[in-house]
Scaffold this motif. Structure first.
Motif, mmCIF file in Angstrom:
data_model
loop_
_atom_site.group_PDB
_atom_site.id
_atom_site.type_symbol
_atom_site.label_atom_id
_atom_site.label_comp_id
_atom_site.label_asym_id
_atom_site.label_seq_id
_atom_site.Cartn_x
_atom_site.Cartn_y
_atom_site.Cartn_z
ATOM 1 N N GLU A 143 7.881 34.368 6.030
ATOM 2 C CA GLU A 143 7.784 33.374 7.103
ATOM 3 C C GLU A 143 8.363 32.032 6.657
ATOM 4 O O GLU A 143 9.089 31.379 7.414
ATOM 5 C CB GLU A 143 6.316 33.212 7.502
ATOM 6 C CG GLU A 143 6.097 32.327 8.702
ATOM 7 C CD GLU A 143 4.620 32.267 9.075
ATOM 8 O OE1 GLU A 143 4.173 31.176 9.427
ATOM 9 O OE2 GLU A 143 3.955 33.319 8.992
ATOM 10 N N GLY A 168 -4.101 43.827 0.619
ATOM 11 C CA GLY A 168 -4.109 42.827 1.689
ATOM 12 C C GLY A 168 -3.575 41.487 1.225
ATOM 13 O O GLY A 168 -2.783 40.844 1.921
ATOM 14 N N VAL A 169 -3.993 41.061 0.039
ATOM 15 C CA VAL A 169 -3.503 39.790 -0.505
ATOM 16 C C VAL A 169 -2.006 39.864 -0.738
ATOM 17 O O VAL A 169 -1.264 38.919 -0.427
ATOM 18 C CB VAL A 169 -4.267 39.434 -1.802
ATOM 19 C CG1 VAL A 169 -3.592 38.302 -2.552
ATOM 20 C CG2 VAL A 169 -5.700 39.075 -1.483
ATOM 21 N N HIS A 208 4.099 38.173 3.553
ATOM 22 C CA HIS A 208 4.319 37.643 4.894
ATOM 23 C C HIS A 208 4.543 36.132 4.838
ATOM 24 O O HIS A 208 5.429 35.602 5.521
ATOM 25 C CB HIS A 208 3.117 37.968 5.795
ATOM 26 C CG HIS A 208 3.203 37.382 7.158
ATOM 27 N ND1 HIS A 208 4.085 37.832 8.110
ATOM 28 C CD2 HIS A 208 2.524 36.363 7.734
ATOM 29 C CE1 HIS A 208 3.950 37.114 9.207
ATOM 30 N NE2 HIS A 208 2.996 36.212 9.007
ATOM 31 N N TYR A 209 3.760 35.432 4.044
ATOM 32 C CA TYR A 209 3.899 33.980 3.914
ATOM 33 C C TYR A 209 5.278 33.625 3.366
ATOM 34 O O TYR A 209 5.943 32.723 3.870
ATOM 35 C CB TYR A 209 2.808 33.428 3.008
ATOM 36 C CG TYR A 209 2.956 31.963 2.705
ATOM 37 C CD1 TYR A 209 2.699 31.003 3.672
ATOM 38 C CD2 TYR A 209 3.380 31.544 1.446
ATOM 39 C CE1 TYR A 209 2.852 29.655 3.396
ATOM 40 C CE2 TYR A 209 3.537 30.203 1.159
ATOM 41 C CZ TYR A 209 3.271 29.262 2.138
ATOM 42 O OH TYR A 209 3.430 27.943 1.861
ATOM 43 N N GLU A 215 -0.261 39.641 2.597
ATOM 44 C CA GLU A 215 -0.344 38.286 3.137
ATOM 45 C C GLU A 215 0.615 37.349 2.414
ATOM 46 O O GLU A 215 1.305 36.540 3.039
ATOM 47 C CB GLU A 215 -1.791 37.777 3.002
ATOM 48 C CG GLU A 215 -2.060 36.501 3.748
ATOM 49 C CD GLU A 215 -1.935 36.638 5.257
ATOM 50 O OE1 GLU A 215 -1.539 35.648 5.884
ATOM 51 O OE2 GLU A 215 -2.218 37.720 5.793
#
Length: 138
Positions: free
Chosen positions: A104, A93-94, A100-101, A97
């Motif tokens: 983005e 999950g980390v 994704h960061y 994330e």
């Protein structure tokens, strides 16, 4: 003169005999050591065969402990598996994330650059339009 020759011959014979006896004793000691070694190896093999047939001392000592603690050990093993699974899921999950960061942030940077370029093009077109209107009005 034959008299001094007799003690020399006797001494030589005694020395030869004693050296033969010493060699025999040495050879006998070697054979005895080999025989002792073979006896020890045979005894070890017999003990190994006996323990293989009857079960080892460790199995006899550990069997009651294994019966007594098997439930607890099983529960601890399941706890370790659960903890490892949670750790792997949290790590995944980390990672997602963070990925994704980063994606983005890169997309925002591209959009900012594109927006800046469009603003510059818009300003340039507005300036040309104003110049063209000024030229046609005059």
């Amino acid at each position: 003169m034959p008299l001094p020759l007799v003690p020399i011959v006797v001494a030589s014979g005694v020395a030869s005999g004693s050296s033969l006896v010493a060699a025999g004793v040495f050879y006998f000691k070697q054979l005895e050591a080999q025989l002792t070694s073979l006896r020890l190896q045979t005894a070890h093999l017999e003990r190994s065969a006996e323990t293989a047939r009857q079960g080892t001392l460790w199995s006899e000592l550990l069997e009651p402990i294994a019966k007594r603690w098997s439930g607890s050990v099983k529960l601890m093993a399941l706890g370790v598996v659960a903890t490892s699974s949670v750790f792997i899921l949290v790590s995944a999950g980390v990672w997602l994330e963070m990925r994704h960061y980063r994606l983005e942030r890169a997309a925002k940077e591209r959009l900012k650059a594109e927006l800046q370029q469009l603003k510059e093009e818009n300003d340039e077109l507005r300036r040309r339009l104003i110049e063209d209107r000024g030229a046609t009005a005059a």
